[in-house]
Write an enzyme that holds these catalytic residues in place. Structure first.
Site, PDB file in Angstrom:
ATOM      1  N   GLY A 120     -34.389   5.232 -16.013  1.00 58.74           N
ATOM      2  CA  GLY A 120     -33.653   6.423 -16.464  1.00 58.74           C
ATOM      3  C   GLY A 120     -33.527   6.560 -17.975  1.00 58.74           C
ATOM      4  N   HIS A 127     -35.640  -6.691 -11.158  1.00 60.75           N
ATOM      5  CA  HIS A 127     -36.515  -5.540 -11.458  1.00 60.75           C
ATOM      6  C   HIS A 127     -37.990  -5.953 -11.514  1.00 60.75           C
ATOM      7  CE1 HIS A 127     -32.915  -3.790 -13.902  1.00 60.75           C
ATOM      8  NE2 HIS A 127     -32.936  -3.208 -12.725  1.00 60.75           N
ATOM      9  N   ARG A 150     -22.277  -3.067 -17.020  1.00 61.80           N
ATOM     10  CA  ARG A 150     -22.367  -4.531 -17.116  1.00 61.80           C
ATOM     11  C   ARG A 150     -22.466  -4.966 -18.569  1.00 61.80           C
ATOM     12  NH1 ARG A 150     -27.324  -5.139 -13.089  1.00 61.80           N
ATOM     13  NH2 ARG A 150     -26.838  -3.120 -12.196  1.00 61.80           N
ATOM     14  N   ASN A 161     -35.588   1.153   0.820  1.00 63.82           N
ATOM     15  CA  ASN A 161     -34.743   0.444  -0.146  1.00 63.82           C
ATOM     16  C   ASN A 161     -33.311   0.590   0.363  1.00 63.82           C
ATOM     17  OD1 ASN A 161     -33.252  -0.474  -2.276  1.00 63.82           O
ATOM     18  ND2 ASN A 161     -34.319   0.735  -3.838  1.00 63.82           N
ATOM     19  N   GLU A 216     -41.627   1.710  -8.159  1.00 60.17           N
ATOM     20  CA  GLU A 216     -41.493   0.508  -7.336  1.00 60.17           C
ATOM     21  C   GLU A 216     -41.947   0.765  -5.901  1.00 60.17           C
ATOM     22  OE1 GLU A 216     -37.634   0.727  -9.197  1.00 60.17           O
ATOM     23  OE2 GLU A 216     -37.444  -1.431  -8.933  1.00 60.17           O
ATOM     24  N   ASN A 258     -36.300   8.596 -20.491  1.00 59.50           N
ATOM     25  CA  ASN A 258     -35.731   9.884 -20.925  1.00 59.50           C
ATOM     26  C   ASN A 258     -35.042   9.914 -22.279  1.00 59.50           C
ATOM     27  OD1 ASN A 258     -36.195  11.604 -18.503  1.00 59.50           O
ATOM     28  ND2 ASN A 258     -35.052   9.950 -17.531  1.00 59.50           N
ATOM     29  N   ARG A 297     -37.763  -3.202   0.042  1.00 57.35           N
ATOM     30  CA  ARG A 297     -37.359  -3.827  -1.204  1.00 57.35           C
ATOM     31  C   ARG A 297     -36.285  -4.859  -0.858  1.00 57.35           C
ATOM     32  NH1 ARG A 297     -33.067  -1.920  -5.624  1.00 57.35           N
ATOM     33  NH2 ARG A 297     -33.448  -3.607  -7.076  1.00 57.35           N
TER      34      ARG A 297
HETATM   35  P1  ADP Z   1     -30.533   2.778 -11.838  1.00 56.88           P
HETATM   36  O1  ADP Z   1     -30.518   1.494 -12.627  1.00 56.88           O
HETATM   37  O2  ADP Z   1     -29.245   3.067 -11.145  1.00 56.88           O
HETATM   38  O3  ADP Z   1     -31.773   2.960 -10.997  1.00 56.88           O
HETATM   39  P2  ADP Z   1     -31.665   4.875 -13.517  1.00 56.88           P
HETATM   40  O4  ADP Z   1     -32.937   4.166 -13.803  1.00 56.88           O
HETATM   41  O5  ADP Z   1     -31.709   6.089 -12.674  1.00 56.88           O
HETATM   42  O6  ADP Z   1     -30.558   3.898 -12.956  1.00 56.88           O
HETATM   43  O7  ADP Z   1     -31.009   5.255 -14.924  1.00 56.88           O
HETATM   44  C1  ADP Z   1     -29.800   5.888 -15.027  1.00 56.88           C
HETATM   45  C2  ADP Z   1     -29.500   6.094 -16.498  1.00 56.88           C
HETATM   46  O8  ADP Z   1     -30.521   6.925 -17.068  1.00 56.88           O
HETATM   47  C3  ADP Z   1     -28.163   6.779 -16.750  1.00 56.88           C
HETATM   48  O9  ADP Z   1     -27.486   6.124 -17.800  1.00 56.88           O
HETATM   49  C4  ADP Z   1     -28.592   8.155 -17.208  1.00 56.88           C
HETATM   50  O10 ADP Z   1     -27.687   8.704 -18.121  1.00 56.88           O
HETATM   51  C5  ADP Z   1     -29.907   7.878 -17.916  1.00 56.88           C
HETATM   52  N1  ADP Z   1     -30.671   9.120 -18.033  1.00 56.88           N
HETATM   53  C6  ADP Z   1     -31.198   9.856 -17.041  1.00 56.88           C
HETATM   54  N2  ADP Z   1     -31.739  10.993 -17.535  1.00 56.88           N
HETATM   55  C7  ADP Z   1     -31.520  10.981 -18.879  1.00 56.88           C
HETATM   56  C8  ADP Z   1     -31.828  11.868 -19.966  1.00 56.88           C
HETATM   57  N3  ADP Z   1     -32.470  13.013 -19.773  1.00 56.88           N
HETATM   58  N4  ADP Z   1     -31.448  11.502 -21.208  1.00 56.88           N
HETATM   59  C9  ADP Z   1     -30.793  10.350 -21.419  1.00 56.88           C
HETATM   60  N5  ADP Z   1     -30.478   9.477 -20.442  1.00 56.88           N
HETATM   61  C10 ADP Z   1     -30.828   9.777 -19.191  1.00 56.88           C
END
Ligand code: ADP
Length: 396
Positions: free
Chosen positions: A331, A180, A241, A7, A384, A335, A91
């Site tokens: 993310g 995505h 964004r 990627n 992915e 989470n 990717r």
């Molecule tokens: P990208 O789109 O850059 O791939 P990710 O899928 O890694 O991003 O998501 C990043 C987001 O996920 C950030 O806003 C981060 O704060 C959130 N995030 C990661 N871990 C946690 C958590 N434990 N609780 C809340 N938000 C989280």
């Protein structure tokens, strides 16, 4: 059968090596700051500690060479010889309307991807550089392109045509493409597997919520609508964004603030979303923490994010004429207990009932709806890279 998945960004390159006999990840790593001072490679062989090496990495070709050296390393490598590598899967962000599935890369495909550069000026050039670097360093290894836009090519015209003069679609390809796609494809299919039902009979909404977020309606396994559009700026509010806006805001800000088109574009891409509303951070963890301290604008940022996602769920259930499952990923989706509960709150009328205890989960597959919930709600960590490895294997 070993497959390298890449990627490639403009200054970074993530990689994973899969043994596709059992879909095991043998090694993964990240090359950062390519062409910038302080460049480094972090390489991890599964089961061992990571090794980080700081070294000048002037371009993508040098980055690929370093990755290959790491993979062949006697102690931390996972290949005895390059002949073990059956394919490299990449990717690629944008394939326009040219490809609706993954393809083996050849000069014709590369020409098509170069034609798509105007549609993704930040992403496609970096992806193309990665492919060309692999061609230079590993000329005998086959390569496969897996496109973020491909899964959404099944959208009907009514979902992808914008209500502007039709000539702009014909002339410039201005339409909804969606992004995505590899993640939505994986999560929708995994959701069907978890539910033990054929995907052809399911209506699923996949919520990929990370720094960038998109929500997709997957009817019978096919994407029928998605929240990102011509670019990844559309849809729900994201880290920096804006997501969907009244288009007239663009010219209003440009005229009243005397900003150029480029400046307003940057404002909506880099200074909006969670960061713009909260004034604190684009990172949801910071926003949640500030909101829990009582920061009003961080609370508002959370509300705007969740309300936007909730509206897409309602809209896509209407678009599909029903709903069997909602799956959260990326993310935030994997989470954030808070965001998931705010998104689902008040949707009981359409059969969505979260179980507060089950929702208290992070980063792993889980069913988080109550037993009586008609619509199943799941957390499904995305993968992915595995889709790219599987497609590469299939095409070999
Ligand atoms: P990208 O789109 O850059 O791939 P990710 O899928 O890694 O991003 O998501 C990043 C987001 O996920 C950030 O806003 C981060 O704060 C959130 N995030 C990661 N871990 C946690 C958590 N434990 N609780 C809340 N938000 C989280």
């Amino acid at each position: 059968m070993k497959i390298l998945v890449i990627n490639c960004g403009s200054s970074s390159l993530k990689y994973q090596v899969f043994d596709m006999d059992n879909e095991e990840v043998l090694s993964k790593g990240l090359v950062e700051r390519i062409g910038i001072e302080g460049s480094k490679i972090k390489h991890t062989k599964t089961g061992l500690d990571s090794i980080t090496t700081e070294t000048p990495i002037p371009d993508h070709k040098s980055a690929i060479k370093l990755v290959i050296d790491a993979l062949l390393d006697k102690s931390h490598g996972v290949l005895e010889s390059l002949d073990e590598l059956v394919a490299v899967g990449h990717r690629v962000v944008h394939a326009g309307e040219k490809f609706a599935t993954s393809v083996k890369l050849d000069s014709k495909v590369m020409a098509a991807l170069k034609e798509c550069v105007p549609l993704a000026p930040l992403h496609n050039p970096a992806n193309i550089m990665g492919i060309e670097a692999v061609t230079d360093v590993l000329p005998r290894v086959s390569q496969v392109g897996v496109f973020d836009t491909a899964f959404h090519q099944t959208m009907p015209e009514k979902a992808y045509i914008y209500p502007i003069p039709y000539g702009y679609y014909e002339k410039y390809g201005i339409r909804r493409y969606g992004f995505h796609g590899t993640s939505h494809f994986y999560v929708a299919n995994r959701t069907a597997e978890i539910l033990g039902k054929p995907i052809e009979r399911l209506k699923i909404i996949t919520c990929h919520m990370g720094n960038g977020s998109s929500i997709t309606a997957v009817d019978g396994g096919k994407s029928v609508d998605t929240s990102m559009g011509f670019t990844p700026l559309a849809g729900v509010a994201m880290g920096t964004r804006s997501g969907d806006l009244d288009p007239a805001i663009f010219s209003f800000i440009a005229e009243t603030e005397k900003l150029s088109v480029k400046d307003v574009d940057s404002l909506f891409n880099k200074k909006s979303g969670l960061l713009g509303i909260s004034g604190i951070s684009s990172d949801l963890r910071d926003i949640e923490e500030a909101a829990s301290r009582g920061e009003q604008r961080s609370k508002l940022a959370l509300q705007v994010l969740a309300y936007g996602a909730k509206k897409y769920i309602g809209a896509y259930a209407a678009a599909m004429g029903g709903l069997d499952a909602v799956a959260f990923t990326a993310g935030v989706g994997e989470n954030s207990v808070t965001v998931r509960s705010m998104v689902c709150e008040g949707l009981e009328f359409m059969g969505i009932e979260l179980d507060v205890k089950k929702n208290n989960v992070r980063g792993k597959e889980a069913a988080i709806s109550s037993d009586s919930s008609r619509v199943k709600v799941l957390v499904v960590p995305t993968n992915e890279e595995l889709v790219i490895a599987r497609d590469s294997k299939r095409l070999m």
